[in-house]
Design an enzyme around this catalytic site. Structure first.
Site, PDB file in Angstrom:
ATOM      1  N   TYR A 142       0.839  -1.207   0.000  1.00 57.56           N
ATOM      2  CA  TYR A 142       0.000   0.000   0.000  1.00 57.56           C
ATOM      3  C   TYR A 142       0.875   1.259   0.000  1.00 57.56           C
ATOM      4  O   TYR A 142       0.730   2.150  -0.844  1.00 57.56           O
ATOM      5  CB  TYR A 142      -0.932  -0.032   1.215  1.00 57.56           C
ATOM      6  CG  TYR A 142      -1.544   1.297   1.576  1.00 57.56           C
ATOM      7  CD1 TYR A 142      -2.390   1.960   0.689  1.00 57.56           C
ATOM      8  CD2 TYR A 142      -1.278   1.904   2.810  1.00 57.56           C
ATOM      9  CE1 TYR A 142      -2.949   3.192   1.019  1.00 57.56           C
ATOM     10  CE2 TYR A 142      -1.840   3.116   3.150  1.00 57.56           C
ATOM     11  CZ  TYR A 142      -2.674   3.758   2.252  1.00 57.56           C
ATOM     12  OH  TYR A 142      -3.222   4.972   2.581  1.00 57.56           O
ATOM     13  N   PHE A 170      -1.524  10.916   8.529  1.00 53.02           N
ATOM     14  CA  PHE A 170      -1.258   9.838   9.472  1.00 53.02           C
ATOM     15  C   PHE A 170      -2.634   9.194   9.740  1.00 53.02           C
ATOM     16  O   PHE A 170      -3.416   9.077   8.806  1.00 53.02           O
ATOM     17  CB  PHE A 170      -0.470  10.376  10.668  1.00 53.02           C
ATOM     18  CG  PHE A 170       0.990  10.554  10.270  1.00 53.02           C
ATOM     19  CD1 PHE A 170       1.354  11.395   9.223  1.00 53.02           C
ATOM     20  CD2 PHE A 170       1.995   9.817  10.869  1.00 53.02           C
ATOM     21  CE1 PHE A 170       2.676  11.509   8.789  1.00 53.02           C
ATOM     22  CE2 PHE A 170       3.327   9.932  10.457  1.00 53.02           C
ATOM     23  CZ  PHE A 170       3.667  10.771   9.418  1.00 53.02           C
ATOM     24  N   HIS A 188     -10.292  -0.599  10.683  1.00 46.97           N
ATOM     25  CA  HIS A 188      -9.565   0.453  11.390  1.00 46.97           C
ATOM     26  C   HIS A 188      -9.828   0.386  12.896  1.00 46.97           C
ATOM     27  O   HIS A 188     -10.943   0.090  13.325  1.00 46.97           O
ATOM     28  CB  HIS A 188      -9.945   1.827  10.841  1.00 46.97           C
ATOM     29  CG  HIS A 188      -9.424   2.058   9.456  1.00 46.97           C
ATOM     30  ND1 HIS A 188     -10.095   1.625   8.345  1.00 46.97           N
ATOM     31  CD2 HIS A 188      -8.286   2.643   9.014  1.00 46.97           C
ATOM     32  CE1 HIS A 188      -9.390   1.941   7.270  1.00 46.97           C
ATOM     33  NE2 HIS A 188      -8.292   2.562   7.644  1.00 46.97           N
ATOM     34  N   ARG A 220       0.410   5.127  16.970  1.00 45.36           N
ATOM     35  CA  ARG A 220       0.000   5.885  15.792  1.00 45.36           C
ATOM     36  C   ARG A 220      -0.373   7.304  16.204  1.00 45.36           C
ATOM     37  O   ARG A 220      -0.700   7.571  17.361  1.00 45.36           O
ATOM     38  CB  ARG A 220      -1.230   5.232  15.127  1.00 45.36           C
ATOM     39  CG  ARG A 220      -0.980   3.852  14.532  1.00 45.36           C
ATOM     40  CD  ARG A 220      -0.118   3.934  13.283  1.00 45.36           C
ATOM     41  NE  ARG A 220       0.106   2.630  12.675  1.00 45.36           N
ATOM     42  CZ  ARG A 220       1.077   1.789  13.023  1.00 45.36           C
ATOM     43  NH1 ARG A 220       1.923   2.109  13.987  1.00 45.36           N
ATOM     44  NH2 ARG A 220       1.232   0.639  12.409  1.00 45.36           N
TER      45      ARG A 220
HETATM   46  N1  LIG Z   1      -8.193   6.753   6.629  1.00 48.31           N
HETATM   47  C1  LIG Z   1      -6.911   6.951   6.890  1.00 48.31           C
HETATM   48  O1  LIG Z   1      -6.477   6.843   8.036  1.00 48.31           O
HETATM   49  C2  LIG Z   1      -5.965   7.361   5.792  1.00 48.31           C
HETATM   50  C3  LIG Z   1      -4.639   7.677   6.148  1.00 48.31           C
HETATM   51  C4  LIG Z   1      -3.739   8.035   5.149  1.00 48.31           C
HETATM   52  C5  LIG Z   1      -4.166   8.135   3.837  1.00 48.31           C
HETATM   53  N2  LIG Z   1      -5.451   7.827   3.528  1.00 48.31           N
HETATM   54  C6  LIG Z   1      -5.858   7.948   2.122  1.00 48.31           C
HETATM   55  O2  LIG Z   1      -7.019   8.774   2.068  1.00 48.31           O
HETATM   56  C7  LIG Z   1      -7.870   8.354   1.003  1.00 48.31           C
HETATM   57  C8  LIG Z   1      -9.268   8.121   1.528  1.00 48.31           C
HETATM   58  O3  LIG Z   1      -9.221   7.111   2.534  1.00 48.31           O
HETATM   59  P1  LIG Z   1     -10.533   6.637   3.300  1.00 48.31           P
HETATM   60  O4  LIG Z   1     -10.098   6.217   4.632  1.00 48.31           O
HETATM   61  O5  LIG Z   1     -11.591   7.661   3.143  1.00 48.31           O
HETATM   62  O6  LIG Z   1     -10.888   5.337   2.460  1.00 48.31           O
HETATM   63  P2  LIG Z   1     -12.325   4.812   1.959  1.00 48.31           P
HETATM   64  O7  LIG Z   1     -12.106   3.411   1.544  1.00 48.31           O
HETATM   65  O8  LIG Z   1     -13.361   5.113   2.996  1.00 48.31           O
HETATM   66  O9  LIG Z   1     -12.609   5.731   0.694  1.00 48.31           O
HETATM   67  C9  LIG Z   1     -12.070   5.489  -0.596  1.00 48.31           C
HETATM   68  C10 LIG Z   1     -13.161   5.737  -1.609  1.00 48.31           C
HETATM   69  O10 LIG Z   1     -12.637   5.589  -2.921  1.00 48.31           O
HETATM   70  C11 LIG Z   1     -13.531   4.789  -3.700  1.00 48.31           C
HETATM   71  N3  LIG Z   1     -12.703   4.173  -4.755  1.00 48.31           N
HETATM   72  C12 LIG Z   1     -11.652   3.324  -4.598  1.00 48.31           C
HETATM   73  N4  LIG Z   1     -11.112   3.030  -5.802  1.00 48.31           N
HETATM   74  C13 LIG Z   1     -11.839   3.698  -6.735  1.00 48.31           C
HETATM   75  C14 LIG Z   1     -11.750   3.829  -8.160  1.00 48.31           C
HETATM   76  N5  LIG Z   1     -10.797   3.209  -8.869  1.00 48.31           N
HETATM   77  N6  LIG Z   1     -12.651   4.607  -8.788  1.00 48.31           N
HETATM   78  C15 LIG Z   1     -13.642   5.258  -8.085  1.00 48.31           C
HETATM   79  N7  LIG Z   1     -13.753   5.188  -6.746  1.00 48.31           N
HETATM   80  C16 LIG Z   1     -12.854   4.424  -6.079  1.00 48.31           C
HETATM   81  C17 LIG Z   1     -14.158   3.828  -2.717  1.00 48.31           C
HETATM   82  O11 LIG Z   1     -15.398   3.296  -3.126  1.00 48.31           O
HETATM   83  C18 LIG Z   1     -14.319   4.731  -1.490  1.00 48.31           C
HETATM   84  O12 LIG Z   1     -15.549   5.424  -1.505  1.00 48.31           O
HETATM   85  C19 LIG Z   1      -7.203   7.117   0.401  1.00 48.31           C
HETATM   86  O13 LIG Z   1      -6.478   7.523  -0.731  1.00 48.31           O
HETATM   87  C20 LIG Z   1      -6.262   6.640   1.491  1.00 48.31           C
HETATM   88  O14 LIG Z   1      -5.161   5.958   0.969  1.00 48.31           O
HETATM   89  C21 LIG Z   1      -6.362   7.457   4.465  1.00 48.31           C
HETATM   90  O1  LIG Z   2      -8.407  -4.757  15.212  1.00 47.33           O
HETATM   91  C1  LIG Z   2      -7.380  -4.077  15.185  1.00 47.33           C
HETATM   92  C2  LIG Z   2      -7.140  -3.106  14.191  1.00 47.33           C
HETATM   93  C3  LIG Z   2      -5.930  -2.406  14.211  1.00 47.33           C
HETATM   94  N1  LIG Z   2      -5.019  -2.656  15.179  1.00 47.33           N
HETATM   95  C4  LIG Z   2      -3.746  -1.897  15.193  1.00 47.33           C
HETATM   96  O2  LIG Z   2      -4.055  -0.528  15.342  1.00 47.33           O
HETATM   97  C5  LIG Z   2      -3.095   0.277  14.631  1.00 47.33           C
HETATM   98  C6  LIG Z   2      -3.861   1.174  13.664  1.00 47.33           C
HETATM   99  O3  LIG Z   2      -4.424   0.334  12.660  1.00 47.33           O
HETATM  100  P1  LIG Z   2      -5.465   0.854  11.555  1.00 47.33           P
HETATM  101  O4  LIG Z   2      -6.535   1.647  12.213  1.00 47.33           O
HETATM  102  O5  LIG Z   2      -5.854  -0.322  10.734  1.00 47.33           O
HETATM  103  O6  LIG Z   2      -4.607   1.901  10.721  1.00 47.33           O
HETATM  104  P2  LIG Z   2      -3.181   1.736   9.994  1.00 47.33           P
HETATM  105  O7  LIG Z   2      -2.901   0.337   9.612  1.00 47.33           O
HETATM  106  O8  LIG Z   2      -2.161   2.408  10.886  1.00 47.33           O
HETATM  107  O9  LIG Z   2      -3.403   2.526   8.653  1.00 47.33           O
HETATM  108  C7  LIG Z   2      -4.115   3.757   8.597  1.00 47.33           C
HETATM  109  O10 LIG Z   2      -3.203   4.812   8.749  1.00 47.33           O
HETATM  110  C8  LIG Z   2      -2.225   4.876   7.726  1.00 47.33           C
HETATM  111  C9  LIG Z   2      -1.319   6.060   8.025  1.00 47.33           C
HETATM  112  O11 LIG Z   2      -0.621   5.867   9.226  1.00 47.33           O
HETATM  113  C10 LIG Z   2      -2.936   5.050   6.395  1.00 47.33           C
HETATM  114  O12 LIG Z   2      -2.006   5.144   5.369  1.00 47.33           O
HETATM  115  C11 LIG Z   2      -3.894   3.912   6.121  1.00 47.33           C
HETATM  116  O13 LIG Z   2      -4.613   4.162   4.925  1.00 47.33           O
HETATM  117  C12 LIG Z   2      -4.863   3.824   7.258  1.00 47.33           C
HETATM  118  O14 LIG Z   2      -5.674   2.662   7.089  1.00 47.33           O
HETATM  119  C13 LIG Z   2      -2.148  -0.708  13.927  1.00 47.33           C
HETATM  120  O15 LIG Z   2      -1.017  -0.883  14.726  1.00 47.33           O
HETATM  121  C14 LIG Z   2      -2.949  -2.017  13.900  1.00 47.33           C
HETATM  122  O16 LIG Z   2      -2.171  -3.181  13.899  1.00 47.33           O
HETATM  123  C15 LIG Z   2      -5.240  -3.593  16.167  1.00 47.33           C
HETATM  124  O17 LIG Z   2      -4.411  -3.820  17.038  1.00 47.33           O
HETATM  125  N2  LIG Z   2      -6.428  -4.276  16.142  1.00 47.33           N
END
Ligand SMILES: NC(=O)c1ccc[n+]([C@@H]2O[C@H](COP(=O)([O-])OP(=O)(O)OC[C@H]3O[C@@H](n4cnc5c(N)ncnc54)[C@H](O)[C@@H]3O)[C@@H](O)[C@H]2O)c1
Ligand SMILES: O=c1ccn([C@@H]2O[C@H](COP(=O)(O)OP(=O)(O)O[C@H]3O[C@H](CO)[C@@H](O)[C@H](O)[C@H]3O)[C@@H](O)[C@H]2O)c(=O)[nH]1
Length: 330
Positions: A142, A170, A188, A220
């Protein structure tokens, strides 16, 4: 501005679209609903259901006057653990899709871009907090796909005068009004722990209790989704042609898995059973951001940095969601 938002039916994209609409921008969303929800598309946004790779050319148009002032590219596959198991889904879904989007932008003359990059581009850091100058050595596919996209964007900015910003989020958490984190398959930490509090799950597994951290669980940096939305607005407004700017976005404090579970218990007032589980493949031990560059250059001021406040907003959202689905069933 008239803005194209990819992934606007997902968690972060729907909150950002809501804020953009509130600030008077026009929003068109493309989402294939692979992980998103049509219900999350905010009122007032135009919604096009489809894969970005298939529809971007038609939506952006080919030449003449650009139809959009900019693109916010949230659409992605974004689960660390899944990317280790199914890397092909990530290379195609993230890299190939974004290359199609960049080409569609180039041909249509749309050059302003804000991209959702990630802390996962850094991998296991040598020191904490992480700055943008630190080495990028992703520990999972990823993060590798997001880093590859960052490199592609840099070359488009140089060669084709894109005005691009990558925001390296983050761990995003919290909610805003009626929009929050509500995926069909949730992985998550915070929403899962709150599902335990709601009685929808029996217990929460702690993935690894032998990490080199003070309490043995992974650390985190949790950033409120509303602070993240503000950073997107600032990035859009300040973008510079021919430049690709990269900013970390976090709250600047690290919390362990155990500390997050304790915060959820405190906020909800409910018991949260836990179990020890093996480490999850691809996870780094500690990810904490230095956001000094975003603060200095974008004038970003994160306002919701208290973990209990972030958890409380996520909790209020999940409870309200439960009430809504309860009302719909009556
Ligand atoms: N949530 C986090 O903690 C986190 C942290 C760092 C970066 N990000 C980035 O932020 C962005 C949004 O994350 P999120 O948590 O909202 O994820 P999410 O899965 O809730 O949202 C992603 C959305 O993109 C859509 N999608 C995926 N592939 C597609 C495609 N090819 N065409 C059209 N739609 C598509 C999905 O249906 C979904 O609605 C992502 O790029 C993710 O990598 C998220
Ligand atoms: O049931 C669970 C789920 C998660 N974790 C831990 O909790 C932490 C956070 O996990 P998660 O909420 O899944 O987030 P990350 O794997 O840290 O990834 C998130 O945060 C990243 C940035 O730090 C983004 O890039 C990703 O898209 C986003 O999913 C990690 O250590 C996991 O191993 C557990 O221990 N138990």
């Amino acid at each position: 501005m008239k803005l194209l938002v990819t992934g606007g039916a997902g968690y972060v994209g729907s909150v950002c679209s809501t804020v953009l609409l509130e600030r008077g921008h026009e929003v068109v969303i493309i989402d294939d609903l692979s992980t998103g929800n049509a219900d999350a598309v905010p009122l007032g946004a135009e919604f096009i259901e489809g894969d970005v790779a298939d529809v971007a050319v038609d939506v952006l148009g080919t030449g003449g006057t650009p139809r959009f002032d900019g693109v916010l590219h949230f659409a992605a596959q974004s689960l660390v653990g899944e990317s280790v198991e199914y890397p092909e889904k990530y290379w195609r879904g993230n890299v190939v899709t974004t290359l199609e989007l960049l080409e569609a932008m180039r041909h249509s003359g749309t050059r302003r871009l804000v991209f959702s990059s990630t802390a996962a581009t850094y991998g296991e850091p040598e020191h904490s907090p992480i700055t943008e100058a630190d080495p990028t050595r992703p520990t999972n596919p990823y993060g590798a796909t997001k880093l590859a996209i960052d490199h592609a964007i840099t070359s488009y900015a140089v060669a084709h005068s894109f005005a691009a910003t990558s925001l390296r989020y983050f761990n995003v958490a919290g909610a805003y009004k009626s929009v929050g984190e509500n995926r069909v398959v949730e992985t998550h930490l915070i929403p899962l722990v709150l599902q335990v509090a709601l009685g929808q799950r029996e217990k929460i597994s702690m993935f690894g209790t032998d990490w080199p951290t003070p309490d043995g669980t992974a650390v985190r940096d949790y950033i409120h989704v509303l602070d993240l939305a503000e950073a997107h607005l600032l990035a859009l407004e300040s973008s510079i042609e021919g430049r690709h700017r990269i900013y970390n976005l976090g709250s600047g404090a690290g919390f362990s898995v155990r500390e997050v579970i304790s915060a959820c218990a405190r906020v909800t007032g409910l018991p949260i059973p836990v179990e020890d589980a093996p480490r999850r493949a691809g996870d780094p031990a500690i990810l904490v951001a230095s956001s000094d560059r975003a603060i200095a250059e974008l004038g970003w001021r994160p306002e919701h940095t208290d973990l209990d406040e972030i958890v409380a907003d996520a909790w209020a959202y999940l409870q309200q969601l439960g009430d809504r689905s309860h009302a719909a069933r009556r």
